[in-house]
Design an enzyme around this catalytic site. Structure first.
Site, PDB file in Angstrom:
ATOM      1  N   SER A  65       0.844  -1.092   0.042  1.00  0.00           N
ATOM      2  CA  SER A  65      -0.119  -0.169  -0.097  1.00  0.00           C
ATOM      3  C   SER A  65       0.915   1.089   0.242  1.00  0.00           C
ATOM      4  O   SER A  65       2.203   1.044   0.364  1.00  0.00           O
ATOM      5  CB  SER A  65      -0.822   0.047   1.285  1.00  0.00           C
ATOM      6  OG  SER A  65      -1.449   1.470   1.568  1.00  0.00           O
ATOM      7  N   TYR A  73      -2.686  -0.678  10.572  1.00  0.00           N
ATOM      8  CA  TYR A  73      -2.863  -0.788   9.058  1.00  0.00           C
ATOM      9  C   TYR A  73      -1.561  -0.564   8.280  1.00  0.00           C
ATOM     10  O   TYR A  73      -0.876  -1.287   7.548  1.00  0.00           O
ATOM     11  CB  TYR A  73      -3.968  -0.053   8.396  1.00  0.00           C
ATOM     12  CG  TYR A  73      -3.925  -0.601   6.609  1.00  0.00           C
ATOM     13  CD1 TYR A  73      -4.660  -1.641   6.434  1.00  0.00           C
ATOM     14  CD2 TYR A  73      -3.514   0.326   5.913  1.00  0.00           C
ATOM     15  CE1 TYR A  73      -4.673  -1.833   4.871  1.00  0.00           C
ATOM     16  CE2 TYR A  73      -3.427   0.201   4.507  1.00  0.00           C
ATOM     17  CZ  TYR A  73      -4.023  -0.865   3.958  1.00  0.00           C
ATOM     18  OH  TYR A  73      -4.131  -1.162   2.738  1.00  0.00           O
TER      19      TYR A  73
END
Length: 255
Positions: free
Chosen positions: A146, A159
């Site tokens: 990501s 996350y």
């Protein structure tokens, strides 16, 4: 000749968490490039529908239900796939979840859950798939990271921690397994329109911020990840190892 570099005919690609969202789009893209795709989910009905969609488009698609965080299920599933479908030549570790909450309010059980799903699962699945790749001296492993492999944002620190871990896990895998003619790389998506980001897309303030912050001035469409996935799965990337390819509209390029 150049198009042959990206031809995945004869390859078997396992994509985890691929019955919907970015995982399904990536699996579909690999299928369009000629690969036989193996979809994964822990819900049979959802998995069956996804396989049917690809099959109706003329692709070879198979579905296997297993929990990517359970080493015994993963071990059995990998053995079954290689026996029933064939040797896994491409693995895309895609499974991931998001939990948004201020860090000081983040529950320890949720921390363990997000680490287990987003990071530990990629180690487990790769571990059991790579044995066959090492024996065959050939393979492609892709980890989905990501932009948060590089950046932090409020309310998503756990996350971001897992996605930073994914980047370093990928580099460690490349360091250990490249000698076996296995290429291990990552894809770091920016902000894409998916079910997971639906609330953010519909948030006028956030949407305005995102578009102004991104040089491309827009959200990404899931299909725009296919090129990166096909490249990292094909012969075109045979000397690419330990690289995180960010597909983010230029967001990481500017302050």
């Amino acid at each position: 000749m150049s198009t042959q570099l990206f031809d995945l005919s004869g390859k078997i690609a396992l994509v985890t968490g691929s019955s919907r969202g970015l995982g399904f789009t990536i699996a579909k893209g690999l299928g369009q490039a000629g690969a036989t795709v193996v979809l994964n989910d822990n819900v049979q009905e959802r998995l069956g529908a996804a396989c049917k969609d690809l099959q109706q488009e003329g692709m070879q698609a198979h579905g296997y239900v297993f929990d990517v965080t359970d080493k015994n299920q993963v071990k059995d599933a990998v053995a079954k796939i290689e026996q029933e479908v064939g040797p896994i030549g491409i693995l895309v570790n895609n499974v991931g979840i998001q939990i948004r909450r201020p860090l000081e309010e983040f529950d320890e059980d949720d921390w363990e859950r997000i680490v287990k799903i987003n990071l530990t699962s990629m180690f487990i699945v790769s571990k059991y798939v790579v044995h066959g790749m090492i024996e065959r001296k050939s393979g492609k492993i892709i980890l989905i990271g990501s932009m948060q492999s590089e950046l932090g944002r409020p309310t998503i620190t756990p996350y971001a921690a897992t996605k930073g871990g994914v980047k370093m896990l990928m580099r460690g895998m490349a360091t250990e397994w490249a000698k076996h003619n296995i290429q291990i790389n990552g894809i770091g998506p920016g902000y894409f329109i998916t079910d997971m980001t639906k609330a953010l897309v519909e948030d006028e303030k956030f949407n305005s911020w995102l578009c102004s912050r991104t040089p491309a001035n827009r959200w990404g469409n899931p299909e725009e990840l296919i090129g990166a996935a096909v490249f990292l799965s094909s012969k075109a990337s045979d000397y690419v190892n330990g690289h995180m390819l960010y597909v983010d509209g230029g967001m990481l390029a500017c302050v």
